[in-house]
Design an enzyme around this catalytic site. Sequence first.
Site, PDB file in Angstrom:
ATOM      1  N   GLU A 105      14.303 -17.043 -60.821  1.00 20.98           N
ATOM      2  CA  GLU A 105      14.753 -18.068 -59.875  1.00 20.98           C
ATOM      3  C   GLU A 105      13.652 -18.376 -58.867  1.00 20.98           C
ATOM      4  O   GLU A 105      12.779 -17.543 -58.621  1.00 20.98           O
ATOM      5  CB  GLU A 105      15.984 -17.563 -59.106  1.00 20.98           C
ATOM      6  N   ASP A 106      13.700 -19.562 -58.278  1.00 22.54           N
ATOM      7  CA  ASP A 106      12.769 -19.873 -57.198  1.00 22.54           C
ATOM      8  C   ASP A 106      13.253 -19.237 -55.901  1.00 22.54           C
ATOM      9  O   ASP A 106      12.481 -18.654 -55.155  1.00 22.54           O
ATOM     10  CB  ASP A 106      12.596 -21.392 -57.023  1.00 22.54           C
ATOM     11  N   ASP A 109      19.745 -18.042 -52.268  1.00 26.29           N
ATOM     12  CA  ASP A 109      20.219 -18.434 -50.945  1.00 26.29           C
ATOM     13  C   ASP A 109      21.592 -17.794 -50.733  1.00 26.29           C
ATOM     14  O   ASP A 109      21.689 -16.628 -50.391  1.00 26.29           O
ATOM     15  CB  ASP A 109      20.248 -19.975 -50.920  1.00 26.29           C
ATOM     16  N   ARG A 172       7.377 -30.543 -55.328  1.00 27.58           N
ATOM     17  CA  ARG A 172       7.346 -29.323 -56.136  1.00 27.58           C
ATOM     18  C   ARG A 172       5.911 -28.947 -56.495  1.00 27.58           C
ATOM     19  O   ARG A 172       5.618 -27.801 -56.798  1.00 27.58           O
ATOM     20  CB  ARG A 172       8.122 -29.522 -57.446  1.00 27.58           C
TER      21      ARG A 172
HETATM   22  P1  IMP Z   1      22.400 -20.447 -54.072  1.00 20.48           P
HETATM   23  O1  IMP Z   1      23.286 -20.659 -55.260  1.00 20.48           O
HETATM   24  O2  IMP Z   1      23.084 -20.746 -52.770  1.00 20.48           O
HETATM   25  O3  IMP Z   1      21.742 -19.074 -54.066  1.00 20.48           O
HETATM   26  O4  IMP Z   1      21.288 -21.567 -54.120  1.00 20.48           O
HETATM   27  C1  IMP Z   1      20.119 -21.430 -54.778  1.00 20.48           C
HETATM   28  C2  IMP Z   1      19.529 -22.813 -55.010  1.00 20.48           C
HETATM   29  O5  IMP Z   1      19.563 -23.634 -53.838  1.00 20.48           O
HETATM   30  C3  IMP Z   1      18.059 -22.668 -55.354  1.00 20.48           C
HETATM   31  O6  IMP Z   1      17.883 -22.493 -56.735  1.00 20.48           O
HETATM   32  C4  IMP Z   1      17.478 -23.964 -54.829  1.00 20.48           C
HETATM   33  O7  IMP Z   1      17.575 -24.959 -55.820  1.00 20.48           O
HETATM   34  C5  IMP Z   1      18.342 -24.346 -53.666  1.00 20.48           C
HETATM   35  N1  IMP Z   1      17.721 -23.955 -52.371  1.00 20.48           N
HETATM   36  C6  IMP Z   1      18.170 -23.018 -51.508  1.00 20.48           C
HETATM   37  N2  IMP Z   1      17.385 -22.923 -50.427  1.00 20.48           N
HETATM   38  C7  IMP Z   1      16.385 -23.829 -50.599  1.00 20.48           C
HETATM   39  C8  IMP Z   1      15.225 -24.197 -49.786  1.00 20.48           C
HETATM   40  O8  IMP Z   1      14.940 -23.650 -48.698  1.00 20.48           O
HETATM   41  N3  IMP Z   1      14.418 -25.149 -50.317  1.00 20.48           N
HETATM   42  C9  IMP Z   1      14.678 -25.770 -51.508  1.00 20.48           C
HETATM   43  N4  IMP Z   1      15.741 -25.450 -52.289  1.00 20.48           N
HETATM   44  C10 IMP Z   1      16.591 -24.479 -51.832  1.00 20.48           C
HETATM   45 MG    MG Z   2      17.099 -23.538 -58.228  1.00 16.81          MG
END
Ligand code: IMP
Ligand code: MG
Length: 182
Positions: A105-106, A109, A172
């Site tokens: 994953e990048d 969050d 990106r």
């Molecule tokens: P989660 O499901 O809440 O963990 O969200 C993860 C996804 O939210 C990541 O794969 C990103 O695509 C997006 N995301 C969360 N924080 C950021 C950020 O600071 N910059 C860009 N994308 C983010």
């Molecule tokens: Mg993502």
Amino acid sequence: MDNNGEIQVFGHTFVPYLSAEDISAAVKRVAGEIERDYAGREPLFLVVLTGAFVFAADLFREVKMPATIRFVRLASYEAMASTGEVREIMGLDTDVTGKDIIVVEDIVDSGTTMHYFLSDLKAKGAASAEVCSLLFKPEALKFSEAEPRYAGFRIPRDFVIGYGLDYDGYVRNLPAIYTLKK
Ligand code: IMP
Ligand code: MG
């Protein structure tokens, strides 16, 4: 470049946060951890598109061991409030039964995306599934099992861009990571 390397994106100012050198060092460290932990096994890297493709390309070349790689695209629906839901847009094209999977994953969050994807992989018979994320925002985590086993950097709850991470689909291709100026 503007003052101190600041950049403007859609009218917002972003400041340099993690340099290409910082990122490269973290990628090498994480690759070393994976080599050590998976010695004697052949992990399957499952890359979550789109954001993780830059990290995955660097990480995969640093992992000096037999390994395979596939890509998935997931969509999460926060509208479902507390339950949430994650759907495979571009699904798995390989059998994960008995495989040791490293989800790339990048950024993790809230952990919603990984929470659902990990349980899906377990249901499909994966032998193991761990998360490897370049970035991790611990303060935002809602699902403890989504905490990355491998993380490049633990960062505050701020919006970051570059090195695969987008702002409305753009930036990106920045080689370093920037954070929103306060
Ligand atoms: P989660 O499901 O809440 O963990 O969200 C993860 C996804 O939210 C990541 O794969 C990103 O695509 C997006 N995301 C969360 N924080 C950021 C950020 O600071 N910059 C860009 N994308 C983010
Ligand atoms: Mg993502």
